[in-house]
Design an enzyme around this catalytic site. Structure first.
Site, PDB file in Angstrom:
ATOM      1  N   CYS A 116       0.823  -1.207   0.000  1.00 54.20           N
ATOM      2  CA  CYS A 116       0.000   0.000   0.000  1.00 54.20           C
ATOM      3  C   CYS A 116       0.857   1.256   0.000  1.00 54.20           C
ATOM      4  CB  CYS A 116      -0.902   0.032   1.235  1.00 54.20           C
ATOM      5  SG  CYS A 116       0.050   0.236   2.771  1.00 54.20           S
ATOM      6  N   CYS A 150      -1.192  -3.819   7.352  1.00 60.59           N
ATOM      7  CA  CYS A 150      -0.070  -4.312   8.167  1.00 60.59           C
ATOM      8  C   CYS A 150       0.242  -3.458   9.378  1.00 60.59           C
ATOM      9  CB  CYS A 150       1.215  -4.367   7.348  1.00 60.59           C
ATOM     10  SG  CYS A 150       1.195  -5.447   5.934  1.00 60.59           S
ATOM     11  N   VAL A 259     -17.598  11.582 -15.930  1.00 56.41           N
ATOM     12  CA  VAL A 259     -16.590  12.578 -15.560  1.00 56.41           C
ATOM     13  C   VAL A 259     -15.466  11.875 -14.799  1.00 56.41           C
ATOM     14  CG1 VAL A 259     -16.107  14.693 -14.292  1.00 56.41           C
ATOM     15  CG2 VAL A 259     -18.260  14.451 -15.497  1.00 56.41           C
ATOM     16  N   GLY A 260     -15.795  11.329 -13.620  1.00 57.10           N
ATOM     17  CA  GLY A 260     -14.754  10.708 -12.794  1.00 57.10           C
ATOM     18  C   GLY A 260     -14.671   9.207 -12.964  1.00 57.10           C
ATOM     19  N   ASN A 261     -15.721   8.619 -13.559  1.00 53.35           N
ATOM     20  CA  ASN A 261     -15.776   7.168 -13.775  1.00 53.35           C
ATOM     21  C   ASN A 261     -15.768   6.379 -12.472  1.00 53.35           C
ATOM     22  OD1 ASN A 261     -16.013   5.122 -15.769  1.00 53.35           O
ATOM     23  ND2 ASN A 261     -13.924   4.478 -15.365  1.00 53.35           N
ATOM     24  N   LEU A 404     -28.337  17.013 -16.905  1.00 56.69           N
ATOM     25  CA  LEU A 404     -28.359  17.935 -15.766  1.00 56.69           C
ATOM     26  C   LEU A 404     -27.264  18.968 -15.997  1.00 56.69           C
ATOM     27  CD1 LEU A 404     -29.236  18.674 -12.877  1.00 56.69           C
ATOM     28  CD2 LEU A 404     -27.554  17.049 -12.034  1.00 56.69           C
ATOM     29  N   GLU A 803      -1.326 -19.311   3.420  1.00 55.88           N
ATOM     30  CA  GLU A 803      -0.628 -20.477   3.973  1.00 55.88           C
ATOM     31  C   GLU A 803      -0.983 -21.744   3.201  1.00 55.88           C
ATOM     32  OE1 GLU A 803      -0.216 -23.003   8.130  1.00 55.88           O
ATOM     33  OE2 GLU A 803      -0.856 -20.927   8.249  1.00 55.88           O
ATOM     34  N   ARG A 881      -6.152 -25.259  18.646  1.00 55.65           N
ATOM     35  CA  ARG A 881      -5.575 -24.063  19.268  1.00 55.65           C
ATOM     36  C   ARG A 881      -6.643 -23.298  20.054  1.00 55.65           C
ATOM     37  NH1 ARG A 881      -0.905 -20.801  19.377  1.00 55.65           N
ATOM     38  NH2 ARG A 881       0.266 -22.249  18.073  1.00 55.65           N
ATOM     39  N   GLU A1262       1.379 -13.094  16.098  1.00 51.11           N
ATOM     40  CA  GLU A1262      -0.027 -13.303  16.433  1.00 51.11           C
ATOM     41  C   GLU A1262      -0.449 -12.854  17.836  1.00 51.11           C
ATOM     42  OE1 GLU A1262      -1.254 -17.369  14.364  1.00 51.11           O
ATOM     43  OE2 GLU A1262       0.725 -17.485  15.289  1.00 51.11           O
TER      44      GLU A1262
END
Length: 1333
Positions: A116, A150, A259-261, A404, A803, A881, A1262
């Site tokens: 990111c 993360c 315009v902006g999609n 419009l 995993e 677990r 974890e």
């Protein structure tokens, strides 16, 4: 007609595209055509910000150059004519020089997996281009459209705060309540070292930024002409004048205006709609005009929302307050409307015409009576937006040829009041559940209603106005009678049937009343200032809190960790806060992920074809439509598998479904074509006919039908009968813990390259498990494993989701590569990934707990049920677990835990950070909170009383050694000032009727090891080259957790050489074989120890040369060894000793050691809307002697925020037929920047070395996740405060609150006069919109 040339600039270079296809997005063009892979695909719908870029253009309406951020995944290249694009590669690189934004995020530890990061960098960069000295608030707002899975966000904000003009120390002068001067001084804490030093940062020099392309500047006065771009299926026309536009609309009435999609783009990608003619009106002056008229401000329909917002802010600042009531309402909605990337491009007209039933703005426009100007060739009409404007679902009054032109937002008048409200799952960038605009106009100088308008979104298939209710109120006075009347009216008029789309029926109906009540109080407050006559009610001070709009203080945070001991050599990096070694490359877009590998010459693209039924026989697969798609190569299915079609951890799965499907999303086959776009069309063209079979969806269904995987699991100790008979009190009940989607930012991705010899194949995969990827592919192709090479450079987040489930993609891609003999690539779209790959197991628990008057627990029985899905996968280990953690940290003499795995027709659920532990522990804390309530004792006392002590045996008979939990507990109680804050909260709750605060402190104990003993092994390979450089390979994958960084620190200490001499290139099956998955928080322990062993071997071989030349350098010793023909390559291996638990005898150790931690959290809930904010969290975590405190604190914060998502935000919705509704960031909400605690303090426990792991460290991935339960129970505490206030309901002490504690659950639990009005009965045969799985 011939198509025009598209001209734009990317990072200062001119791009001329002769064949621009309107369906091509900027993201695809950057990545595929220009090979700029820094901009990432995270979701494809503008919801995650991974693809953020900066766009710059000369704005002819403002006569200046403007810079704004945008989502490249939505921006069609055709909309970029004469625009300059800046990507992350264009602002700096590690090869030349990093930009300060890139440098600061990497040095302040704000990049973990890094997927990111480029998008976050570009959001910040764009802000600085517009505002070189931003405020902290502006910085936070810039990230509303960016997600990170993360880091937990704190590190990013802290690094970027150094750019803020108010970001340093406020010097005690500011009014920030979290200022360090206001903190109660703790005399024995000396100021600790910081994780990074801002003094080292390069200053930001705005004069050094790249210039706007002069060629584009020269065009600013050249008149624009119409452009036309012809694609494979779509034509794009860029109109330059209003007349052209109206003529086009007359000629093509069905054409879409884009315009902006941000809406059409999503319909085309995810709803498979096709719009053959698109007209873009963005250049037309009339559609961009902003006019301040006598009655209001008029905006052209193409005005982007960001400019509407800016204009209205200026108006609010400059006009008298009474005139700007409506503007403030619009701004309140725009504030949480979307990220900057969307607001910068999305137009106000598009928002109206989309006619979404849950539009945030349309109810505001309708309530304010906004004026719309509608035009077509030769006609022009003015319409007030009222209840007739939206005649049906996504329909408006406009005729096909009309457009419009503009909207006029009116000034409010004297005696007119306006409010807008919305409630969503998450505050930032989220679609509302209910949204509204409310307006009242009084007779001059009175409190007598002249006009009342209440307009709602989210209560029907369109925006509606509650006319029946409001018309009755004309001439009423603003008092309690009116309040009662309106509420009774709304209950009747805004009815929702129990099966209404979107579900949450009682919540949504209650919100309509809650919002009106807030409006009622807000108006009272404003009227009160005018001292009107007696017909107006007075505002009760305890009600005042309901009127305050949401506001958040700037975040404050502290991290405490232990410095390295005095005398540690400068070169020895163990224990130092070293930044992630790839962070700078991640921040500059240079770090390579699987899909960033350049395309091969003859590469093909694969797309999976999956089931749309939960349980059915496949009667026919028809691929005739798919074959017509250009670029189609082949369809593959079970028939094509040369080896075995059986696969899965327990061999109970198939590569491709044959004859029968057992879940929606079950893989039936795959299409292979020349491009991903053609593959998507071909996959839609595959028509499958089914014969449906009965499906089991929920845990309750499975219990009723006795549908389970395997037999019951069980752990028991002591004498349960005796325990319950001795108890003073027994409480029993049920609690449900919802599932969770991994939402790693990088979806599953595989590239398979056949080598053409002896069945050899090379796979590049985003996986945590190279070994299973290799063996599953080999098994499917019928070749030995030694022919299959799997390589992983890094993965963009895993969290357990890669995993085992990554193999469903990699095996299919390998088959396609085998069949075609060509390289094949597949990166799942976000909606496919969420549908196919499963997530965290939902749990249902039935508990019965016996305890004494003083809160001591003496007996416990819990039955656990998990929804495992259609195959076994890892569900059994996950349940084991959960049973191992059913005690959390409490000593219970008589205990029995059982577990069943429900076999259902859902995609198989799988590993997810915590692996069953968080579910087991949440259930434990749930009954523990009920024990405290029943005894009437403070919860923290009861918890403390039941804690284990050093040397105790757990319920599975493992002895607790080096038990640091009580130290963590005492430290957390002290640092959070628990008792002082408890009394402050009680006082706050007394004074505020509609806002309540809660506080809770929660411990955790997490066992570190794979519960299957043989998996606790690891290998390492070390090569020393003659120049003294070291190449290191080990079995662990780098997925953002900093594993490679820690492993290099370990090798550097072991070999006593600087980290600059050591390099890890990748993880692959030909360097270290048979590796365990990178999971279970043990990767540093296992691989670190293996590396240590390998280093010892090398050192032993170098010993004689060191003796000969004691003052020599590392390079000299290495060279001497080579010249003496001594091997400079070594392997290392480690297995964890003394593991092996038996369920039969309840003996043997399942875990090598435990990690401990304690968190204390404070929250504030809004009892009317169910909203909550996280005010403060203190965490004390025992991570042994940290190998790298920066990485470990990053793990603690990241896990905590992921847990906060699990317990308060993230909710999966399935239809009763087993189909997933929540398939992307628009419907599934992970925590955003604003979700984290305002005050976030993390402290690593000092002086607690762990003798059982490498360099006295501990596993950290974890364990901290469960600490977010402190927020869940703080919310429960706040709800309890709200319920005790309510005498009408004769509240019993205990009430049920399932996880996640979403706004819906919080609001419904705060029972009051509004919720009782909205109870909705559910008839027998009613099918709800969604079911709890």
């Amino acid at each position: 007609m011939t198509a025009d040339e598209l001209v734009f600039f990317v990072n200062g270079k001119k791009v001329v595209e002769k064949n621009a296809d309107p369906e091509t997005t900027l993201l695809v063009y950057l990545r595929r055509k220009l090979q700029l892979s820094g901009t990432k695909l995270g979701c494809g719908e503008g919801g995650c910000g991974a693809c953020t870029v900066m766009l710059s253009k000369y704005d002819r309406f403002q006569n200046k150059i403007v810079h704004f951020s945008a989502n490249a995944c939505l921006a069609p290249i055709c909309s970029l004519h004469h625009v300059a694009v800046t990507t992350v590669e264009g602002i700096g690189s590690t090869k030349s020089r990093l930009h300060p934004v890139q440098e600061r995020i990497s040095k302040s530890h704000g990049s973990q997996c890094g997927f990111c990061t480029p998008g976050i960098v570009m959001s910040m960069y764009t802000l600085l281009r517009n505002q070189p000295e931003p405020t902290i608030e502006e910085i936070e707002n810039a990230f509303q459209g960016n997600l990170c899975r993360c880091t937990g966000y704190r590190a990013i904000l802290q690094g970027f705060r150094t750019f803020a003009r108010d970001g340093g120390c406020c010097g005690g002068s500011g009014d920030n309540p979290n200022c360090c001067m206001n903190q109660k001084k703790d005399s024995n804490v000396t100021l600790l070292p910081s994780l990074f030093n801002p003094e080292e940062f390069m200053p930001l020099d705005p004069t050094q930024e790249p210039i706007f392309p002069p060629e584009l500047l020269r065009l600013k006065d050249v008149p624009r002409k119409q452009l036309r771009f012809e694609g494979e299926r779509v034509t794009w026309i860029q109109a330059s004048t209003l007349k052209e536009l109206l003529d086009l609309k007359a000629q093509y009435p069905e054409a879409k205006l884009v315009v902006g999609n941000t809406e059409i783009g999503i319909e085309m990608k995810f709803k498979n709609k096709l719009f053959p003619m698109i007209v873009c009106p963005a250049w037309i002056p009339e559609l961009n005009a902003v006019e301040h008229g006598p009655e209001g401000i008029s905006f052209g329909a193409s005005c982007p929302l960001s400019s509407v917002e800016k204009t209205l802010h200026e108006a609010v600042d400059n006009l008298p307050a009474y005139k700007t009531e409506v503007f403030k309402g619009v701004l309140e909605q725009l504030r949480w409307f979307a990220g900057m990337q969307v607001k910068s491009v999305a137009s106000i007209g598009g928002n109206i015409i989309t006619a979404s039933p849950i539009s945030d703005l349309n109810p505001v426009f309708m309530a304010s009576g906004a004026k719309l100007t509608i035009v077509s060739t030769g006609t022009k009409r003015m319409v007030r937006m009222d209840h007739t404007f939206f005649p049906g679902y996504r329909k408006t009054l406009l005729a096909p040829e009309e457009i419009l032109l503009s909207i006029e937002i009116p000034y409010s008048r004297e005696g007119e009041y306006f409010s807008a409200f919305k409630q969503a799952s998450r505050r930032e960038d989220d679609i509302a559940k209910v949204t509204c605009g409310m307006r009242v106009l009084f007779q001059p100088e009175t409190a007598q209603v002249k006009e009342l308008a209440l307009c709602y979104g989210g209560m029907a298939d369109r925006t509606i106005s509650a006319l029946k209710t409001t018309r009755k109120q004309t001439a009423s006075f603003w008092n309690k009678e009116l309040l009662q009347d309106v509420c009774a009216g709304l209950v009747e008029e805004l009815y929702l049937s129990p099966d209404a789309p979107g579900g949450m029926v009682e919540f949504r109906r209650t919100l309509t009343l809650s919002f009106f009540f807030k409006f009622y109080l807000t108006v009272l407050q404003k009227l009160g200032k005018g001292n009107l006559e007696n017909n107006c009610a007075k505002l009760d001070p305890t009600d005042a809190s309901a009127t305050s709009l949401f506001q958040k203080d700037p975040p404050a945070n502290v991290q405490f960790f232990q410095e390295v001991p005095e005398g540690q050599s400068e070169e020895d990096m163990v224990g130092r806060p070293l930044p992630h070694l790839a962070a700078a490359m991640q921040a500059s877009g240079e770090a390579m992920y699987c899909d960033d590998i350049p395309r091969y010459e003859n590469e093909l693209s694969l797309r999976l074809v999956t089931s749309t039924k939960a349980h059915a026989k496949i009667t026919c697969i028809d691929i005739s439509e798919a074959q017509k798609v250009p670029g189609f190569v082949c369809f593959i299915s079970a028939e094509d598998v040369p080896g075995s079609n059986k696969t899965g951890i327990f061999n109970d799965e198939t590569v491709f479904a044959k004859d029968e499907v057992t879940c929606v999303g079950h893989i039936i086959g795959a299409v292979v074509t020349d491009t991903p776009e053609h593959a998507q069309r071909a996959a839609q063209g595959v028509k499958i006919t089914y014969e449906e079979l009965p499906a089991i969806i929920t845990i309750e269904d499975a219990i009723k039908n006795n549908s389970f995987h395997g037999s019951e699991l069980k752990i028991g100790k002591g004498d349960l009968m005796k325990g319950f008979s001795e108890a003073d009190n027994i409480v029993s009940g049920e609690v449900h813990v919802g599932g969770q989607e991994h939402f790693y930012l990088e979806t599953h991705c595989t590239i398979a390259v056949p080598k053409g010899e002896q069945g050899e194949m090379e796979l590049f995969v985003s996986t945590q498990n190279t070994m299973k990827t290799q063996s599953f592919v080999a098994n499917m192709l019928g070749v030995p494993a030694n022919r299959i090479l799997v390589r992983v450079k890094r993965i963009g987040g895993g969290f357990g989701g890669k995993e085992t489930r990554s193999t469903v993609v990699s095996t299919a891609v390998a088959l396609a590569a085998h069949k075609t003999g060509r390289p094949v690539r597949c990166m799942l779209d976000r909606d496919e990934d969420m549908l196919i790959t499963g997530g965290r197991h939902p749990f249902l628990a039935k508990y019965k707990v016996g305890f004494m008057k003083d809160g001591k627990v003496v007996a416990l029985k819990v039955e656990h049920y998990s929804n495992a899905g259609n195959t076994l996968d890892l569900s059994q280990s996950i349940m084991e677990r959960a049973l191992f953690h059913m005690d959390n940290c409490y000593k219970i003499p008589n205990i029995l835990g059982t577990g069943r795995l429900c076999k259902t027709n859902l995609p198989s659920n799988t590993a997810f950070r915590g692996f069953g532990g968080p579910q087991g522990m949440l259930i434990a804390e749930y009954w523990m909170s009920e024990v405290a309530l029943t005894c009437g004792l403070p919860a923290e006392e009861v918890r403390r009383k039941n804690l284990y002590k050093e040397g105790d045996l757990t319920h599975f008979n493992q002895k607790l050694e080096a038990f640091t939990l009580s130290r963590c507990w005492d430290e957390c109680l002290a640092s959070s000032q628990y008792h002082a804050r408890r009394s402050e909260i009680d006082k706050f709750n007394e004074e505020n009727c509609w806002k309540k605060r809660g506080l809770c402190i929660i411990p955790t104990k997490f066992g570190i090891s794979f519960s299957i003993p043989f998996l606790n092994q690891a290998g390492a390979l070390i090569h020393v080259y003659t120049d003294g450089s070291v190449l290191l390979a080990h079995g662990g994958m780098e997925m953002g957790q900093g594993l490679h960084t820690k492993m290099i620190q370990v090798a550097s200490r072991a070999l006593k050489i600087p980290i600059s001499k050591i390099y890890i290139s990748e993880t692959s099956t030909n360097t270290v074989p048979n590796t365990s998955p990178t999971a279970a928080s043990v990767s540093s322990d296992l691989n670190g120890q293996a590396i240590y062993e390998a280093c010892q071997t090398i050192l032993k071989r170098l010993e004689p040369f060191k003796k000969k030349n004691p003052t020599g350098t590392w390079e000299e010793w290495v060279s001497a060894a080579y010249l003496d023909a001594v091997s400079l390559s070594a392997t290392g291996f480690y297995k964890t000793p003394n593991l092996g638990y038996s369920f039969e005898t309840n003996s043997g150790n399942p875990f090598h050691y435990f990690s401990y931690g304690v968190a204390c959290s404070e929250v504030e809930i809004d009892c009317l809307t169910g909203d909550h904010k996280n005010l403060r969290t203190n965490i004390v975590m025992d991570v042994g002697s940290s190998l790298n405190p920066a990485i470990d604190i990053g793990q603690v914060e990241g896990a905590f925020v992921q847990g906060l998502g699990l317990f308060t935000l993230e909710e999966l919705h399935y239809s009763p037929e087993g189909s997933l509704h929540t398939r992307g960031p628009s419907t599934y909400k992970i925590p955003a920047f604003g979700s984290i605690p305002i005050e976030f303090r993390v402290s690593l426990l000092r002086d607690c070395p762990n003798k059982k792991a490498i360099y006295a460290s501990k596993g950290v991935g974890e364990p901290p996740l469960f600490l977010a339960a402190s927020i869940f129970f703080a919310i429960k505490d706040a709800i309890r405060a709200a319920r005790t206030k309510n005498a009408d309901c004769k509240m019993e002490k205990l009430f049920r609150l399932d996880s996640p504690a979403t706004p819906e659950k919080i609001r419904n639990a705060c029972v009051d006069r509004f919720t009782t009005l909205c109870v909705t009965g559910v008839p027998e045969n009613c099918k709800p919109w969604s079911v709890r799985v």
